[in-house]
Design an enzyme around this catalytic site. Sequence first.
Site, PDB file in Angstrom:
ATOM      1  N   SER A 147       0.839  -1.205   0.000  1.00 46.43           N
ATOM      2  CA  SER A 147       0.000   0.000   0.000  1.00 46.43           C
ATOM      3  C   SER A 147       0.878   1.261   0.000  1.00 46.43           C
ATOM      4  O   SER A 147       1.669   1.444  -0.912  1.00 46.43           O
ATOM      5  CB  SER A 147      -0.969  -0.063   1.189  1.00 46.43           C
ATOM      6  OG  SER A 147      -2.002   0.857   1.017  1.00 46.43           O
ATOM      7  N   ASP A 223     -10.157  -5.592  -3.086  1.00 47.18           N
ATOM      8  CA  ASP A 223      -9.535  -4.526  -2.300  1.00 47.18           C
ATOM      9  C   ASP A 223     -10.387  -3.272  -2.441  1.00 47.18           C
ATOM     10  O   ASP A 223     -10.559  -2.746  -3.551  1.00 47.18           O
ATOM     11  CB  ASP A 223      -8.120  -4.304  -2.868  1.00 47.18           C
ATOM     12  CG  ASP A 223      -7.303  -3.288  -2.099  1.00 47.18           C
ATOM     13  OD1 ASP A 223      -7.890  -2.348  -1.540  1.00 47.18           O
ATOM     14  OD2 ASP A 223      -6.071  -3.437  -2.094  1.00 47.18           O
ATOM     15  N   HIS A 256      -7.570  -5.873   0.962  1.00 42.40           N
ATOM     16  CA  HIS A 256      -6.369  -5.053   1.093  1.00 42.40           C
ATOM     17  C   HIS A 256      -5.445  -5.497   2.234  1.00 42.40           C
ATOM     18  O   HIS A 256      -4.293  -5.072   2.281  1.00 42.40           O
ATOM     19  CB  HIS A 256      -6.782  -3.597   1.333  1.00 42.40           C
ATOM     20  CG  HIS A 256      -5.658  -2.604   1.200  1.00 42.40           C
ATOM     21  ND1 HIS A 256      -4.964  -2.417   0.030  1.00 42.40           N
ATOM     22  CD2 HIS A 256      -5.106  -1.750   2.096  1.00 42.40           C
ATOM     23  CE1 HIS A 256      -4.032  -1.497   0.200  1.00 42.40           C
ATOM     24  NE2 HIS A 256      -4.096  -1.067   1.446  1.00 42.40           N
TER      25      HIS A 256
HETATM   26  N1  LIG Z   1      -7.752   2.547   9.160  1.00 42.05           N
HETATM   27  C1  LIG Z   1      -8.117   2.464   7.784  1.00 42.05           C
HETATM   28  C2  LIG Z   1      -7.509   1.270   7.128  1.00 42.05           C
HETATM   29  C3  LIG Z   1      -6.052   1.400   7.095  1.00 42.05           C
HETATM   30  C4  LIG Z   1      -5.453   0.237   6.358  1.00 42.05           C
HETATM   31  O1  LIG Z   1      -6.132  -0.530   5.682  1.00 42.05           O
HETATM   32  N2  LIG Z   1      -4.164   0.121   6.485  1.00 42.05           N
HETATM   33  C5  LIG Z   1      -3.501  -0.911   5.770  1.00 42.05           C
HETATM   34  C6  LIG Z   1      -2.329  -0.325   5.039  1.00 42.05           C
HETATM   35  S1  LIG Z   1      -2.862   0.946   3.935  1.00 42.05           S
HETATM   36  C7  LIG Z   1      -2.993  -1.955   6.736  1.00 42.05           C
HETATM   37  O2  LIG Z   1      -2.097  -2.694   6.391  1.00 42.05           O
HETATM   38  N3  LIG Z   1      -3.543  -2.008   7.946  1.00 42.05           N
HETATM   39  C8  LIG Z   1      -3.054  -2.911   8.955  1.00 42.05           C
HETATM   40  C9  LIG Z   1      -3.669  -4.272   8.932  1.00 42.05           C
HETATM   41  O3  LIG Z   1      -4.457  -4.603   8.032  1.00 42.05           O
HETATM   42  O4  LIG Z   1      -3.313  -5.043   9.814  1.00 42.05           O
HETATM   43  C10 LIG Z   1      -9.602   2.405   7.653  1.00 42.05           C
HETATM   44  O5  LIG Z   1     -10.252   2.516   8.664  1.00 42.05           O
HETATM   45  O6  LIG Z   1     -10.111   2.287   6.523  1.00 42.05           O
END
Ligand SMILES: N[C@@H](CCC(=O)N[C@@H](CS)C(=O)NCC(=O)O)C(=O)O
Length: 278
Positions: A147, A223, A256
């Site tokens: 990402s 995603d 994602h």
């Molecule tokens: N907090 C965001 C999502 C953030 C997100 O998806 N972060 C990704 C990277 S862009 C991630 O790897 N999050 C940590 C995980 O999935 O453990 C939301 O509420 O939509």
Amino acid sequence: MKTLEEHACFGGTQGFHEHASDTIGLPMRFGVYLPPQAARGPVPVLYYLAGLTCNEQTFAIKAGAQQHAARLGIALVTPDTSPRGTGVEGADQDWDFGHGAGFYLDATAQPYARHWRMESYVARELPQVLQRHFAVDTARAGIFGHSMGGHGALTLALRHPGRYRSVSALAPICAPSEVPWGHKAFTGYLGGHREAWSTHDAVQLVRRGARVPPLLVDQGLADTFLAAQLRPERLEEACAAAGQPLTLRRHAGYDHGYFFVASFVADHLAHHAEALAA
Ligand SMILES: N[C@@H](CCC(=O)N[C@@H](CS)C(=O)NCC(=O)O)C(=O)O
């Protein structure tokens, strides 16, 4: 450098460390997985850059990559995603800007320019720290990420020719200048100058003639960020037009998160191992 945690893992060691970073001007944390082969001599390094809201532990805990690194004899290095504890007003307020969202560039706009210097940190200072403290050969290095970290891996490799022998990305932000996450980050960290933005945009860099070793990119088709934020088709077009080798794999049903990352991480380590073994 201070070791905060150390765990035996697949015959090697997963550690988490902290040091006073000159580049960032604050303490920084990073993870290092040393495979069993490191006991016999320096091993190549694979940097993994994580995404928004993540830190130096996320990939180490969720991706299950250590078993592959142990088999292939590669160290895995996971920096944090931004400076922390900067005291900059509002830096904790948004999940897609500020702390946890450094975008792997050196900010030029205030009040971010002092501490948000993740490009110099990852590309210059961290390798020196690793070389000093661990059984690694930082001249043999690959880089990948997820990402925002996929954007980081692509742009750092494109901006520092020859530094990384192998590059790959999982669900990367391919064209940050064209999407909301990138607009917000670039406006905040670089100001309103589109020309400056384009020098941190993988699609623009490829278009302008920057080249990297053959790219591997994986993308889940379930995603929810795909259409609005990631835009792999833009990278595909730019690479095709420029003659930059790219293998872009689209996977039905994958979202994602780290279940997607864990599903394809073995292929990424194999991709890097091939280049790093030489
Ligand atoms: N907090 C965001 C999502 C953030 C997100 O998806 N972060 C990704 C990277 S862009 C991630 O790897 N999050 C940590 C995980 O999935 O453990 C939301 O509420 O939509």
